[in-house]
Design an enzyme around this catalytic site. Structure first.
Site, PDB file in Angstrom:
ATOM      1  N   GLU A 197       0.879  -1.173   0.000  1.00  0.00           N
ATOM      2  CA  GLU A 197       0.000   0.000   0.000  1.00  0.00           C
ATOM      3  C   GLU A 197       0.912   1.216   0.000  1.00  0.00           C
ATOM      4  OE1 GLU A 197      -3.169   0.168  -0.315  1.00  0.00           O
ATOM      5  OE2 GLU A 197      -3.939  -1.821   0.185  1.00  0.00           O
TER       6      GLU A 197
ATOM      7  N   CYS B 258      -2.212   9.348   2.558  1.00  0.00           N
ATOM      8  CA  CYS B 258      -1.770   8.834   1.257  1.00  0.00           C
ATOM      9  C   CYS B 258      -2.794   9.102   0.154  1.00  0.00           C
ATOM     10  CB  CYS B 258      -1.449   7.348   1.338  1.00  0.00           C
ATOM     11  SG  CYS B 258      -2.805   6.355   1.974  1.00  0.00           S
TER      12      CYS B 258
END
Ligand SMILES: *[C@@H]1O[C@H](CO)[C@@H](O)[C@H](O)[C@H]1NC(C)=O
Ligand SMILES: *[C@@H]1O[C@H](CO)[C@@H](O)[C@H](O)[C@H]1NC(C)=O
Length: 479
Positions: free
Chosen positions: A211, A245
């Site tokens: 990720e 993010c």
């Protein structure tokens, strides 16, 4: 510390082989214990994330606790269903047999969590890993010391230490940890460290989920409700002081839209954080000195029309909007991960799409427009981990949507059933009867054209709409 993982790994490996983590009741008990951790240690979580990075309590409660509990409840509600063998279609030859997918745990898995959402981004994969029946080592980030301590000291008292362990490690120790053989590695962090993790995993052929981050473009078309857009973009950009993010990393819009957007962004920022954001209890701080220096340097790109102030002592960077930003400026070369929103002007939607497609594939693409067609075009003609039209960050709140990157922004996915599936090996199984050997004789030597025809008739997958099974087939079944 180099020794600890070896002992821990041995213990978890033994537990894994004993089958202790397989029964559903066991998994449910561990997941419920995670729920108690979140309930009973809520105050400690709020305090730890506040001291680590000035995380506003509202943001901590929403992301670190509420979203974790959603994942937990979704998993507990559905686990019995997800765990079940899935019976699948069969061909003529296997009509009387049992063909199914067994949802097997991988074994001993490693989860490496980042610092920006130190509880949420650690617990979400952990929930899936436990639900899938694995033994787990989690490594919290060493950047957020208070959260790391909380996880290392308190979480183990809720979970069965035979199959679960927290390892604290800096860069060097993590490198050593990665030399061990795991059955799965789930990493959340930067693309550069992601490459190191994947290279280490490759030595053991260990599957990975990565990720990673990305520079998430946010296209704002000429027709939209400007004030609403400004609020949604400012919220997504300045939440957690920009250290998200999936934050919109930069805005792409026309010069005309930029003119309208600037006063609207200014109003949104003042409405959110007051005239002095530094004094607002609802605006966070940069996690550490190194990151502060890095983000501060990015302020040199373009021209700050809103914000721009910094205070090194507090690691404070004001909510900032930059204009006159060139694609070649430093701020456009890396993920910002701070409270700065550059605006890059483009002539139109086609140019915005070209811009997006000429860069690495981001974790998410955002598009705002009153015109459905524009949002749909941006979705259709770009590639990214996820997509959100007319808002920011909100797609992450749905456990029904897979969350993950593509290309430079990562590989694999999580959330809800997707996390369970990530930590599950889908084992294809066929159980056959021992009788009816005359049927099997068809595939044994000595071979003949006639046997081949019969085998084909009994096992062939036909293109839809082509003529039905050949005349030989009924004979095969009746043999
Ligand atoms: C989870 O369970 C709920 C309620 O039983 C059901 O509506 C939902 O479809 C399930 N979700 C998945 C992904 O299985
Ligand atoms: C975006 O928002 C506008 C205004 O509410 C709406 O008309 C449009 O349908 C939305 N676009 C999509 C793709 O939902």
């Amino acid at each position: 510390l180099g020794r600890i993982p070896v002992a821990v790994l041995g213990r978890l490996r033994a537990t894994w082989l004993s089958g202790k983590t397989r029964p559903m009741e066991y998994r449910v008990a561990q997941l419920e214990a995670l729920g108690r951790f979140l309930d009973e240690k809520k105050q400690d979580i709020l305090e730890a994330t506040a001291s680590d990075m000035g995380k506003p309590p509202f943001e901590a409660e929403f992301t670190e606790i509420l979203l974790c509990k959603n994942e937990l409840h979704e998993t507990l509600n559905n686990l019995s269903h997800w765990m079940k063998d899935k019976h699948v279609d069969k061909n003529l030859v296997t009509q009387l047999d049992s063909a199914f997918i067994r949802k097997d745990p991988y074994g001993v898995v490693l989860i490496i969590a980042p610092w920006n959402y130190p509880i949420y981004l650690l617990l979400v994969p952990l929930i899936g890993a436990i639900a899938a029946g694995n033994c787990v080592i989690v490594k919290p980030s060493e950047m957020t010391k208070n959260s790391e301590r909380l996880v290392a000291e308190v979480l183990p008292s809720y979970l069965d230490n035979d199959c679960f362990a927290v390892v604290t490690a800096g860069v060097q120790e993590t490198t050593m940890l990665l030399e061990n053989k795991f059955d799965y590695i789930f990493f959340t962090g930067s693309s550069s460290v992601g490459r190191i993790v994947m290279a280490a995993a490759a030595k053991h052929l260990t599957p990975v989920t990565l990720e990673l981050g990305g520079k998430n473009p946010c296209y704002v078309s000429d027709t939209c409700d400007v004030q609403n857009v400004a609020q949604r973009v400012a919220w997504g950009r300045f939440y957690n002081a920009g250290q998200t993010c999936i934050a919109p990393d930069y805005v792409l819009c026309s010069v005309e839209m930029q003119k309208k957007l600037l006063p609207a962004l200014d109003k949104a920022i003042t409405d959110f954080y007051g005239p002095k954001p530094q004094e607002s209890p609802d605006f966070g701080r940069i996690v550490g000195d190194k990151h502060f220096q890095r983000v501060q340097t990015l302020l040199r790109s373009g021209r700050a029309v809103i914000g721009g102030q910094t205070d090194e002592k507090e690691r404070y960077i004001a909510p900032t909007v930059l204009v006159d930003v060139q694609p070649s400026d430093p701020i456009m070369q890396e993920e910002i991960f701070g409270p700065i929103l550059p605006i890059v002007t483009v002539a139109n939607m086609d140019k915005a799409i070209d811009f997006i497609n000429s860069h690495e594939r981001p974790l998410v693409v955002y598009a705002f427009s009153s015109n459905d067609k524009v949002v749909k075009q941006v979705l259709e003609r770009t590639s990214s981990g996820g997509f959100c039209g007319n808002d920011t960050l909100m797609h992450v709140t749905l456990t029904s949507l897979p969350f993950g990157g593509i290309g430079n922004s990562g590989l694999g996915m999580q959330h809800g059933k997707f996390t369970f599936d990530t930590f599950t090996h889908h084992r294809g199984c066929l159980h056959r009867g021992m009788g009816r050997e005359a049927l099997n004789a068809l595939r044994y030597p000595p071979y003949s054209q006639q046997k081949l025809g019969l085998v084909r008739a009994a096992s062939e997958v036909k293109r839809k709409g082509s003529p039905g099974i050949s005349a030989a087939a009924p004979g095969v079944l009746g043999a």
